[in-house]
Design an enzyme around this catalytic site. Structure first.
Site, PDB file in Angstrom:
ATOM      1  N   CYS A   3       9.885   0.598   2.977  1.00 39.70           N
ATOM      2  CA  CYS A   3       8.725   1.487   3.044  1.00 39.70           C
ATOM      3  C   CYS A   3       7.774   1.117   4.180  1.00 39.70           C
ATOM      4  O   CYS A   3       6.780   1.815   4.400  1.00 39.70           O
ATOM      5  CB  CYS A   3       7.965   1.467   1.722  1.00 39.70           C
ATOM      6  N   SER A  29      11.082  10.784   7.312  1.00 38.32           N
ATOM      7  CA  SER A  29       9.995  11.757   7.274  1.00 38.32           C
ATOM      8  C   SER A  29      10.571  13.113   7.644  1.00 38.32           C
ATOM      9  O   SER A  29      11.576  13.206   8.361  1.00 38.32           O
ATOM     10  CB  SER A  29       8.903  11.381   8.288  1.00 38.32           C
ATOM     11  N   PHE A  60       2.323  13.573   2.168  1.00 36.26           N
ATOM     12  CA  PHE A  60       1.991  12.807   0.971  1.00 36.26           C
ATOM     13  C   PHE A  60       0.605  12.197   1.098  1.00 36.26           C
ATOM     14  O   PHE A  60       0.157  11.850   2.199  1.00 36.26           O
ATOM     15  CB  PHE A  60       3.029  11.713   0.726  1.00 36.26           C
ATOM     16  N   TYR A  72       7.200   9.074  16.818  1.00 40.23           N
ATOM     17  CA  TYR A  72       7.354   9.018  15.363  1.00 40.23           C
ATOM     18  C   TYR A  72       8.608   9.764  14.916  1.00 40.23           C
ATOM     19  O   TYR A  72       9.399   9.253  14.112  1.00 40.23           O
ATOM     20  CB  TYR A  72       6.114   9.607  14.692  1.00 40.23           C
ATOM     21  N   ASP A 114       6.855  -9.550   8.584  1.00 39.89           N
ATOM     22  CA  ASP A 114       6.817  -8.686   9.759  1.00 39.89           C
ATOM     23  C   ASP A 114       8.247  -8.225   9.981  1.00 39.89           C
ATOM     24  O   ASP A 114       9.101  -9.017  10.405  1.00 39.89           O
ATOM     25  CB  ASP A 114       6.289  -9.456  10.965  1.00 39.89           C
ATOM     26  N   LEU A 149       3.153   4.438  -0.327  1.00 43.37           N
ATOM     27  CA  LEU A 149       4.411   4.714  -1.001  1.00 43.37           C
ATOM     28  C   LEU A 149       5.084   3.434  -1.470  1.00 43.37           C
ATOM     29  O   LEU A 149       5.693   3.396  -2.549  1.00 43.37           O
ATOM     30  CB  LEU A 149       5.351   5.481  -0.055  1.00 43.37           C
ATOM     31  N   LYS A 197      11.955   8.162  13.040  1.00 40.80           N
ATOM     32  CA  LYS A 197      12.421   8.614  11.735  1.00 40.80           C
ATOM     33  C   LYS A 197      13.767   9.336  11.846  1.00 40.80           C
ATOM     34  O   LYS A 197      14.589   9.283  10.927  1.00 40.80           O
ATOM     35  CB  LYS A 197      11.377   9.530  11.091  1.00 40.80           C
ATOM     36  N   THR A 211      -1.234   9.476   1.217  1.00 42.68           N
ATOM     37  CA  THR A 211      -1.142   8.048   1.512  1.00 42.68           C
ATOM     38  C   THR A 211      -2.507   7.576   2.037  1.00 42.68           C
ATOM     39  O   THR A 211      -3.400   8.394   2.274  1.00 42.68           O
ATOM     40  CB  THR A 211      -0.062   7.800   2.571  1.00 42.68           C
ATOM     41  N   SER A 219       0.833  -1.199   0.000  1.00 40.65           N
ATOM     42  CA  SER A 219       0.000   0.000   0.000  1.00 40.65           C
ATOM     43  C   SER A 219       0.867   1.248   0.000  1.00 40.65           C
ATOM     44  O   SER A 219       2.077   1.189   0.251  1.00 40.65           O
ATOM     45  CB  SER A 219      -0.927   0.021   1.225  1.00 40.65           C
TER      46      SER A 219
END
Length: 254
Positions: free
Chosen positions: A84, A147, A193, A160, A57, A17, A164, A195, A15
């Site tokens: 990704c 990101s 983006f 997050y 995974d 990107l 990143k 997504t 899914s």
């Protein structure tokens, strides 16, 4: 390297990107393995692009090894890895109720986005370095997904942004580690983006987010991310760098 005929792995490839990256790699002639925990979506995409699907995974060594083995059996050893796979999530350090952010919420994001990415890299790289070099001395290329939150983390993005940020910090040392083998490591840091996560937002919210980008004044397209990822694979001089793909966006505090 010329991606034509090369075996490629795309984690999180079912899914967003990852899916568009898998499509563009296949269009460029690569033999693509779609690695994802969502097998239904992975198999559907694999049928669409003439690739192979493997449940993966990224936080599990056994799962990644099994996925690599399946892909290797179908396409031969991979020289391209596109990382990704990842998760989002936002939570303040101290909530409005005065309670501290649960440690497991932080750990989960770090484990998937950072540790999981590293897990996939280390296992794929160990196979790449054993391959014969191509004409230009290259054995493989690894592209990671960070990101802009790594640099401009907003309120509620501690986990997050840290995950990143870890990926951005890994890029140069991993490129240096693997340089002796002719394996390159690059990272793309996308901005806002379109997504699956943003598709769930109302149209007016999507337009508002897009308007915050200096230029182009719209949300990024998955095809633009994929275009850069495939270009990186083909450009031998791109190594050890993080590229912001954000339309000159700098995120505000909230």
């Amino acid at each position: 390297m010329n991606v034509q005929g090369q075996a490629a792995l795309v984690t999180g490839g079912a899914s967003g990107l990852g899916a568009e990256t898998a499509r563009q790699l296949a269009q460029a002639g690569a033999k693509v393995a779609v690695l994802d925990i969502n097998m239904e979506a992975a198999e559907a995409l694999a049928r669409e692009i003439g690739g192979v699907a493997a449940r993966c995974d990224i936080t599990s060594e056994a799962s990644v090894r099994e996925a690599l083995a399946l892909a290797r059996e179908a396409h031969g050893p991979a020289r391209i890895l596109m990382n990704c796979a990842g998760i989002g999530g936002a939570k303040r350090l101290v909530g409005r109720d005065g309670q501290a952010m649960p440690l497991e919420d932080f750990s989960r994001v770090i484990n998937v986005n950072l540790v999981g990415t590293f897990n996939a890299i280390r296992l794929a790289a160990a196979e790449m370095v054993a391959l014969d070099p191509l004409e230009d001395g290259e054995r493989g290329v690894i592209v990671c997904t960070a990101s802009v939150a790594a640099f401009d983390g907003q309120v509620g993005q501690a986990a997050y942004a840290a995950s990143k940020g870890g990926i951005t910090s890994l890029t140069l040392p991993l490129a240096r580690d693997l340089a002796q083998f002719g394996v390159r490591v690059m990272t793309i840091a996308p901005g806002l983006f379109l997504t699956p996560l943003l598709y769930q937002l109302p149209e007016e919210v999507q337009q508002s987010l897009g308007a915050s980008i200096p230029f182009p004044k719209r949300l990024g397209k998955a095809s633009e991310f994929a275009q850069l990822a495939v270009h990186i694979a083909g450009n031998l001089s791109l190594n050890g760098e993080v590229i912001r793909l954000d339309g000159a966006l700098r995120l505000p505090p909230r």
